[in-house]
Design an enzyme around this catalytic site. Sequence first.
Site, PDB file in Angstrom:
ATOM      1  N   ASP A 235      47.325 -89.163  57.676  1.00  0.00           N
ATOM      2  CA  ASP A 235      47.585 -90.543  58.104  1.00  0.00           C
ATOM      3  C   ASP A 235      46.649 -91.497  57.380  1.00  0.00           C
ATOM      4  OD1 ASP A 235      49.497 -89.775  59.861  1.00  0.00           O
ATOM      5  OD2 ASP A 235      48.247 -89.923  61.655  1.00  0.00           O
TER       6      ASP A 235
ATOM      7  N   GLU B 216      48.667 -83.210  57.730  1.00  0.00           N
ATOM      8  CA  GLU B 216      47.914 -83.412  58.963  1.00  0.00           C
ATOM      9  C   GLU B 216      48.780 -83.141  60.187  1.00  0.00           C
ATOM     10  OE1 GLU B 216      46.184 -87.305  59.457  1.00  0.00           O
ATOM     11  OE2 GLU B 216      45.934 -87.002  61.605  1.00  0.00           O
TER      12      GLU B 216
ATOM     13  N   TYR C 230      36.932 -66.023  80.475  1.00  0.00           N
ATOM     14  CA  TYR C 230      37.425 -65.484  81.739  1.00  0.00           C
ATOM     15  C   TYR C 230      36.701 -64.224  82.196  1.00  0.00           C
ATOM     16  CZ  TYR C 230      41.005 -68.735  82.987  1.00  0.00           C
ATOM     17  OH  TYR C 230      41.638 -69.852  83.415  1.00  0.00           O
TER      18      TYR C 230
END
Lengths: 676, 421
Positions: free
Chosen positions: B302, B250, B164
């Site tokens: 997973d 995770e 910014y």
Amino acid sequence: MDTGESSDESPIQANKKGKSKTPRKPKASTLKQKSPAEFFAENKNIAGFDNPGKSLYTTVRELVENALDSAESVAELPFVEVTIEEINKSKFNSMIGLIDRERIDEALYGDFETVKAREKRLAKEARFQEIQAKNAALGKKVKEQTSAKGMKGRGEASFYRVTCKDNGRGMPHDDIPNMFGRVLSGTKYGLKQTRGKFGLGAKMALIWSKMSTGLPIEISSSMKNQSYTTFCRLDIDIHRNIPHIHVHEKRDDKEQWHGAEIQVVIEGNWTTYRSKILHYMRQMAVITPYAQFMFRFVSDTSDKNVSIRFTRRTDVMPAVPLETKYHPSAVDLLLIKRLIGETTKQNLLQFLQHEFVNIGKSHAERLIGEMGPDFGPKTPVKSLTPQQIVRIHQLFRQAKFDDPSGDCLSPAGEYNLRLGIIKELHPDMVATYTASAQVFEGHPFIVEAGVSLGGKDVKQGLNIFRFANRIPLLFEQGADVVTRTAMKRINWNTYKINQTQDKIGVFVSIVSTKIPFKGTGKEYIGDDISEIASAVKTSIKQCCIQLKSKIVKKIQAREQQERKRNLAKYIGDATGAIYDILKESSQLHAKKKRMEIKDEDAELLQKVSSRLITKETLSEKLAQHVEQVDYEMAMEYATQSGVREEPRENIYIQALEPQKNFMDLHSPVFVFRLFL
Amino acid sequence: MADKRKRRRADSDSDDDSARLPFKNRLKPDSAILATLQALTTATKSASTSKTLTLSDLSLSSTCREVTDLPLSSVQTKILTLAASLARSILSGNGFSFSVPSRAATNQLYVPELDRIVLKDKSSIRPYASVSTVRKTTITTRILSLIHQLSLKNIHVTKRDLFYTDVKLFQDQTQSDAVLDDVSCILGCTRSSLNVVAAEKGVVVGRITFSDNGDMIDCTKMGIGGKAIPPNIDRVGDMSSDALFILLVEKDAAYMRLAEDRFYNRFPCIIVTAKGQPDVATRLFLRKMKMELKLPVLALVDSDPYGLKILSVYGCGSKNMSYDSANLTTPDIKWLGIRPSDLDKYKIPEQCRLPMTEQDIKTGKDLLEEDFVKKNPGWVEELSLMVKSKQKAEIQALSTFGFQYLSEVYLPLKLQQQDWL
């Protein structure tokens, strides 16, 4: 063969018997047979006569395609005139000798407005006017009142006279009735690349005219070196599949004209199929740039009239496709039987050797040896039993044969395709490519592709033009192999083409002895044939590769102009950032002096703090550098691309006089004509 | 009659219970599981006493580039030296250019001895006076100047802050972020020593106390949400813990389940998640924990190619930040679950497994070619099974047996059987 003939005759006889005038009690057990004409009359959608609009479109295309075939068969540059004339109801009635009747019982008709409906309509109109007044008061744009669409009665059909005149071979006087009045009798039934899809052509138009208007077809024809013109007016006896001749006479040929003019009056719908018909003509002009087309639409309201001339752009015609023999892997049992029936060869060896491609003598002998002990080279071919024929068929499917060559095909040619695209679309860039012949199920095919960028009447994004055996395909575009390939499998970005912003024209023409159409209408080629899909993909890609180098050059040229500006744009930002670092460091350096830096850096900081070096000095120096780099690069560019080219315009000069003694030297991209 | 029905209901209840939580009866008492864990922890502690290898210890054929943590003053000096050389180059009329180390995939090297990805020494020239690089070069000088200011004032800003400061020039944050990594490489220091951090993403909960900027944090008393991992690791110190292992999770959902069930009180552990792909702060924190506390790290991801990919980022580093892999990677992470073989072992019903998409299968096959997978035969076996069966499952698939199945049965059983790779 005998049995086949008798079955040909039987429908006629059966119909003769069954055609008693008094309706009898329906008998469930009577075995009825249909003539081919009857079959097509009932299933006219399979030949593209789904509704009046489509029928008008199909009639036009069948006539145009016949005309082109006819002209090409005598190596004459085609000149085709198509006229569609709108016939209003009273004119139509007078044509068939019906007197116009005023309506007496209004309530009987479908478009009669009941009291209730009228109240509803008046209320609606009043409301509309109110809104209109309000809008006008507010100064808004006043919408035109949409003319209230009257309910269209079922009987409100529109009729058109379609005329198509060509400069082709013409037809022999005595054959004309059979050529038009007998369905499934054609001249195009051999194995070769043909435009026609079913061999129905004008006959189907005649059946449709018979169904919708009852008016006969009119044919004028004259052949070369023929002193007269044949005029024939006939219609078709649908039940017996035979022509019904009204007039068949010879007239004087005053203009030494040869060709055919066919005129048929049918029901149609111009408003809904106008754009399709015009697209068809335009695409036909693309793929057939050596033909001259004149298209006219004539009606009573003159603002609806259309008159477009598609001018000839080249006089190089593709060779007439040769008739070829079947490839062993492309025949079925029935076809083998038919070939056996038709062959003039006596024994099996000669039959195999001469009735099929890619079977040489020694190969034929090996095949016969493989068939079994019942077969020998001298076996009379007509004496083969059905079991033996099955054995031959089995072997044909299992054995290995060379692929058929593409010599029998007649692609449009890159030269013509390119000219066609240029003449109809006026693109900024165009590239074309012809792939080598490939084979699918024993039928050779050739894919040609063209890709264009920009042009007039081209919308942004992909514009796909599909051709099969040199006729445009307009319907069912979504599932077609060309559409799928262009949309999904080509990464246009790789070639610096923007798929959504640029006006891209994709032209793919596939020619084959048998186009593997999908669907009843034969309007698209399925996406599941990997041979065709990959050939289409490579062809389009090849075009894109050609275009890419041109596009890159264009981008470079643009960059050339904008380079200096782009480079100069950031000078302030870059030098400012560097100067800030130096300045703050110099302040720190002056204050503390405890930074371990090299002498040369310290010296630099000194200069910064004593304002010997400022942001401006840096900017100035960097600007000088940019200037110099820009100059060097401009020089380099100039030496690479040579002298600045002036924008050139393509011109095409027609030969002054039609001279006959010349020879053409063909190359895929140009033709060199040598006048002797 | 009523009695009978009651009994039957009671029966059916217990049936239900065992049906809902299969394998529960196989669980030994917690004390037994704790004993096995204790053994693991001791083994890890004794193993990790040996000194960790560094790049310079190896005699690699190609030279590799690594960055180090630098104090602010040397960052300042480096920037100044660079700026001065740029200025001299401009003044001599030659414009200027940067020599930027390439972070492309072809410039990466997996070093099996170190078990992480390192950056090779190829670099590209980024000149100002070229249409294709002028913007990037300008952004680089601008970032350099901004970082110089940060080092002078000794403050930290986020990557977003940095973007910014000059939105017009940077156009979007990916550009300033990429150049920031380039600047790290050019200066040869870590991104943390540039005083630029990413927003907080990772969270930690469990048996650990540490100081954050001087404040003592006890992660057992952080509620369910846990403590956000501080973006700059140099604020963190004084780590101490009585945990037996670190559990790397995770997904946020699984993390929440474990935190709410106070899993770390049943089995003393530290639970960490980065909610998907790990950020720099979480990776730095995990490494610090591992190095200081010398605890084994077990990962719960997973059962799909992305789970393994995330595991690899923790273990071997990401390609984008391979120049700093020495500080970002945590060696010796064990794959606890959910592993493809668990799907059948724990009888996860068919409706909870998902078919792998073509993209998944491709990612899986690509992973099989990666060196960091190949070095572990157990992983190769599991991944091959996944690609073969074409099925994947998320940690949440275990919820079919009840929401608490994960913390009550699955994890304890896994730990009891020492079922990690």
